[in-house]
Motif scaffolding. Structure first.
Motif, PDB file in Angstrom:
ATOM      1  N   LYS A   1      16.133  -5.693  24.944  1.00  0.00           N
ATOM      2  CA  LYS A   1      15.788  -5.987  23.543  1.00  0.00           C
ATOM      3  C   LYS A   1      14.721  -4.997  23.074  1.00  0.00           C
ATOM      4  CE  LYS A   1      12.286  -9.449  24.675  1.00  0.00           C
ATOM      5  NZ  LYS A   1      11.748 -10.759  24.409  1.00  0.00           N
TER       6      LYS A   1
ATOM      7  N   ARG B   1      18.869  -7.335  18.789  1.00  0.00           N
ATOM      8  CA  ARG B   1      19.808  -8.454  18.956  1.00  0.00           C
ATOM      9  C   ARG B   1      20.102  -9.178  17.654  1.00  0.00           C
ATOM     10  NH1 ARG B   1      17.017 -11.684  23.797  1.00  0.00           N
ATOM     11  NH2 ARG B   1      15.240 -11.350  22.435  1.00  0.00           N
TER      12      ARG B   1
ATOM     13  N   LYS C   1      29.413 -10.458  24.522  1.00  0.00           N
ATOM     14  CA  LYS C   1      30.535  -9.566  24.854  1.00  0.00           C
ATOM     15  C   LYS C   1      30.154  -8.092  25.077  1.00  0.00           C
ATOM     16  CE  LYS C   1      33.884 -12.670  24.186  1.00  0.00           C
ATOM     17  NZ  LYS C   1      34.316 -13.031  22.839  1.00  0.00           N
TER      18      LYS C   1
ATOM     19  N   HIS D   1      32.572  -4.800  26.367  1.00  0.00           N
ATOM     20  CA  HIS D   1      33.019  -3.724  25.469  1.00  0.00           C
ATOM     21  C   HIS D   1      32.558  -2.375  26.018  1.00  0.00           C
ATOM     22  CE1 HIS D   1      34.820  -5.789  22.036  1.00  0.00           C
ATOM     23  NE2 HIS D   1      33.887  -6.724  22.147  1.00  0.00           N
TER      24      HIS D   1
HETATM   25  C1  LIG Z   1       5.899   1.273  37.356  1.00  0.00           C
HETATM   26  C2  LIG Z   1       5.405   0.530  36.235  1.00  0.00           C
HETATM   27  C3  LIG Z   1       5.910  -0.797  36.060  1.00  0.00           C
HETATM   28  C4  LIG Z   1       6.542  -0.911  34.790  1.00  0.00           C
HETATM   29  C5  LIG Z   1       7.226  -2.178  34.597  1.00  0.00           C
HETATM   30  C6  LIG Z   1       8.657  -2.126  34.709  1.00  0.00           C
HETATM   31  C7  LIG Z   1       9.260  -1.172  33.807  1.00  0.00           C
HETATM   32  C8  LIG Z   1      10.499  -0.975  33.724  1.00  0.00           C
HETATM   33  C9  LIG Z   1      11.397  -1.791  34.406  1.00  0.00           C
HETATM   34  C10 LIG Z   1      12.548  -2.047  33.605  1.00  0.00           C
HETATM   35  C11 LIG Z   1      12.590  -3.421  33.221  1.00  0.00           C
HETATM   36  C12 LIG Z   1      13.741  -3.636  32.379  1.00  0.00           C
HETATM   37  C13 LIG Z   1      14.143  -4.991  32.375  1.00  0.00           C
HETATM   38  C14 LIG Z   1      14.916  -5.162  31.162  1.00  0.00           C
HETATM   39  C15 LIG Z   1      15.142  -6.562  30.928  1.00  0.00           C
HETATM   40  C16 LIG Z   1      15.474  -6.769  29.523  1.00  0.00           C
HETATM   41  C17 LIG Z   1      16.476  -7.799  29.372  1.00  0.00           C
HETATM   42  C18 LIG Z   1      16.745  -8.072  27.966  1.00  0.00           C
HETATM   43  O1  LIG Z   1      16.152  -7.574  27.071  1.00  0.00           O
HETATM   44  S1  LIG Z   1      17.984  -9.217  27.715  1.00  0.00           S
HETATM   45  C19 LIG Z   1      18.225  -9.117  26.024  1.00  0.00           C
HETATM   46  C20 LIG Z   1      18.925  -7.891  25.558  1.00  0.00           C
HETATM   47  N1  LIG Z   1      20.214  -7.687  26.121  1.00  0.00           N
HETATM   48  C21 LIG Z   1      21.341  -8.107  25.562  1.00  0.00           C
HETATM   49  O2  LIG Z   1      21.317  -8.766  24.555  1.00  0.00           O
HETATM   50  C22 LIG Z   1      22.616  -7.664  26.193  1.00  0.00           C
HETATM   51  C23 LIG Z   1      23.696  -8.591  25.968  1.00  0.00           C
HETATM   52  N2  LIG Z   1      24.057  -8.767  24.547  1.00  0.00           N
HETATM   53  C24 LIG Z   1      25.206  -8.314  24.004  1.00  0.00           C
HETATM   54  O3  LIG Z   1      25.882  -7.587  24.685  1.00  0.00           O
HETATM   55  C25 LIG Z   1      25.651  -8.803  22.646  1.00  0.00           C
HETATM   56  O4  LIG Z   1      27.026  -8.877  22.673  1.00  0.00           O
HETATM   57  C26 LIG Z   1      25.250  -7.957  21.418  1.00  0.00           C
HETATM   58  C27 LIG Z   1      23.716  -7.873  21.363  1.00  0.00           C
HETATM   59  C28 LIG Z   1      25.818  -6.555  21.511  1.00  0.00           C
HETATM   60  C29 LIG Z   1      25.775  -8.650  20.142  1.00  0.00           C
HETATM   61  O5  LIG Z   1      25.224  -9.914  20.061  1.00  0.00           O
HETATM   62  P1  LIG Z   1      25.950 -11.186  19.392  1.00  0.00           P
HETATM   63  O6  LIG Z   1      26.403 -10.849  18.038  1.00  0.00           O
HETATM   64  O7  LIG Z   1      25.034 -12.342  19.522  1.00  0.00           O
HETATM   65  O8  LIG Z   1      27.070 -11.355  20.453  1.00  0.00           O
HETATM   66  P2  LIG Z   1      28.624 -11.534  20.647  1.00  0.00           P
HETATM   67  O9  LIG Z   1      29.035 -12.900  20.300  1.00  0.00           O
HETATM   68  O10 LIG Z   1      28.785 -11.104  22.059  1.00  0.00           O
HETATM   69  O11 LIG Z   1      29.375 -10.471  19.726  1.00  0.00           O
HETATM   70  C30 LIG Z   1      29.804 -10.742  18.395  1.00  0.00           C
HETATM   71  C31 LIG Z   1      31.120 -10.042  18.145  1.00  0.00           C
HETATM   72  O12 LIG Z   1      30.967  -8.631  18.293  1.00  0.00           O
HETATM   73  C32 LIG Z   1      31.848  -8.142  19.292  1.00  0.00           C
HETATM   74  N3  LIG Z   1      31.143  -7.070  20.023  1.00  0.00           N
HETATM   75  C33 LIG Z   1      30.029  -7.180  20.790  1.00  0.00           C
HETATM   76  N4  LIG Z   1      29.669  -5.996  21.269  1.00  0.00           N
HETATM   77  C34 LIG Z   1      30.574  -5.102  20.824  1.00  0.00           C
HETATM   78  C35 LIG Z   1      30.737  -3.713  21.027  1.00  0.00           C
HETATM   79  N5  LIG Z   1      29.889  -2.984  21.771  1.00  0.00           N
HETATM   80  N6  LIG Z   1      31.786  -3.118  20.416  1.00  0.00           N
HETATM   81  C36 LIG Z   1      32.647  -3.837  19.677  1.00  0.00           C
HETATM   82  N7  LIG Z   1      32.546  -5.161  19.450  1.00  0.00           N
HETATM   83  C37 LIG Z   1      31.525  -5.769  20.026  1.00  0.00           C
HETATM   84  C38 LIG Z   1      32.178  -9.313  20.167  1.00  0.00           C
HETATM   85  O13 LIG Z   1      33.417  -9.148  20.833  1.00  0.00           O
HETATM   86  C39 LIG Z   1      32.195 -10.448  19.155  1.00  0.00           C
HETATM   87  O14 LIG Z   1      33.412 -10.461  18.474  1.00  0.00           O
HETATM   88  P3  LIG Z   1      34.573 -11.520  18.881  1.00  0.00           P
HETATM   89  O15 LIG Z   1      35.626 -11.278  17.847  1.00  0.00           O
HETATM   90  O16 LIG Z   1      33.956 -12.868  18.833  1.00  0.00           O
HETATM   91  O17 LIG Z   1      35.010 -11.133  20.247  1.00  0.00           O
END
Ligand SMILES: CCCCCC/C=C\CCCCCCCCCC(=O)SCCNC(=O)CCNC(=O)[C@H](O)C(C)(C)COP(=O)(O)OP(=O)(O)OC[C@H]1O[C@@H](n2cnc3c(N)ncnc32)[C@H](O)[C@@H]1OP(=O)(O)O
Ligand SMILES: CCCCCCCC/C=C\CCCCCCCC(=O)OC[C@@H](O)COP(=O)(O)O
Length: 270
Positions: free
Chosen positions: A118, A141, A184, A188
């Motif tokens: 995020k 998001r 999703k 995708h």
């Molecule tokens: C050394 C020093 C120390 C330092 C410390 C450490 C440093 C670094 C270490 C790294 C640490 C990193 C750790 C990271 C952790 C972070 C974790 C997070 O932040 S989790 C939160 C963020 N992540 C996500 O949200 C990923 C998952 N989310 C999604 O994939 C979602 O799908 C979306 C955000 C893309 C969309 O959200 P939403 O609308 O709510 O979701 P859907 O219902 O899934 O989708 C709606 C429709 O859109 C279609 N869709 C989705 N994606 C796509 C696409 N890419 N292309 C085409 N269409 C897409 C989907 O199919 C839905 O349509 P439908 O008709 O219903 O199928």
């Protein structure tokens, strides 16, 4: 009387240390402060090594983070290493319970792998800067279309630069003792890049980290790396089935490796 006060004085730190609420807050604060401090160290190393934002910085971050588990009394038992021995790009999906997931993630992070996170994370002080330097892909998001387009670009970058991406398909942290329905995006992404998906399951933290009860004990986390799921030849029409298949596989493993901790943790994400 003097001896009584002396004893009391000695007893206070002992009582504090054994109080589980104290340990809970102490460990949490220590974790945040230590990661922030490590990030201060990591920033110049990453800049000197790679000159800026570069996925190779993840090697530096990984090696700096790996000892943190010892301070928190955590152990990892990893199985399925062989499934990560896959050439080229792939998408890793895993469940997401807490910011502690970073420790497990760094335990097994393959080379040339970064994460989708995020966008708010980039503002997390020195940790945010390190995330940016490590090439983390930030999504908004709240704006699905923006997120989709960023993930579409990420699919192209995966192929062009031969990188791997780690996605948390639940889309948020969840410690409810079960997996949330998957978003999703990860599927995708894999279909667009025609890259395999490697599911990884973290066992429940419910037997050592209880947010509501303010307990943070020592514990062992099982990490199970599952066989890859191929996406070659798949199209957008296959995304829902792919998501369902991955969800079923991960959910049954989550239940299997979490034992009694599964479902025992109340509805409190952290
Ligand atoms: C050394 C020093 C120390 C330092 C410390 C450490 C440093 C670094 C270490 C790294 C640490 C990193 C750790 C990271 C952790 C972070 C974790 C997070 O932040 S989790 C939160 C963020 N992540 C996500 O949200 C990923 C998952 N989310 C999604 O994939 C979602 O799908 C979306 C955000 C893309 C969309 O959200 P939403 O609308 O709510 O979701 P859907 O219902 O899934 O989708 C709606 C429709 O859109 C279609 N869709 C989705 N994606 C796509 C696409 N890419 N292309 C085409 N269409 C897409 C989907 O199919 C839905 O349509 P439908 O008709 O219903 O199928
Ligand atoms: C100046 C701002 C200070 C902010 C302090 C934050 C510091 C965090 C410090 C140490 C922890 C290091 C690990 C960082 C990685 C955390 C990733 C994480 O877990 O992000 C949350 C996100 O997955 C889901 O968030 P939501 O539950 O959906 O919302």
């Amino acid at each position: 009387m003097d001896a009584f006060w002396l004893l009391l004085l000695l007893l206070i730190p002992f009582l504090l240390w054994t109080s589980s609420t104290f340990v809970f807050y102490f460990k949490k604060c220590f974790y945040v402060a230590w990661m922030m401090g490590l990030a201060v160290l990591a920033i110049p190393i990453c800049i000197l090594k790679s000159g800026g934002r570069d996925i190779e910085n993840m090697r530096v971050i990984r090696s700096l983070v790996r000892h943190v588990k010892y301070f928190l009394g955590l152990r990892f038992e990893v199985s399925g290493w062989e499934h990560l021995q896959t050439e080229g790009p792939y998408v890793i999906i895993s469940n997401h319970q807490s910011s502690l997931d970073v420790l497990g993630l760094m335990e097994i992070l393959p080379d040339r792998c970064t994460m989708i996170a995020k966008k708010e994370l980039v503002y997390a002080g020195t940790v945010g800067i390190v995330c940016w330097l490590g090439g983390i892909v930030f999504i908004n998001r709240k704006k699905t279309n923006d997120a989709k387009s960023v993930m579409g670009d990420a699919a192209k970058t995966m192929l062009k630069d031969q990188i791997r991406l780690w996605v948390f398909p639940e889309g948020t942290r969840n410690q409810k003792g079960d997996l949330l329905p998957f978003k999703k995006g990860a599927f995708h992404l894999a279909v667009q890049a025609q890259a395999p998906i490697i599911p990884i399951v973290f066992s429940s933290y419910g037997n050592f980290y209880l947010r509501k009860e303010k307990q943070f004990k020592s514990g062992t986390i099982t990490l199970k790396i599952l066989p890859k799921i191929e996406t070659k030849g798949m199209t957008t029409d296959d995304v829902s089935a792919l998501s369902d298949k991955s969800y079923q596989a991960m959910r049954s493993v989550f239940t299997e490796i979490s034992g009694s901790a599964c479902q025992s943790n109340g509805p409190s994400g952290h």
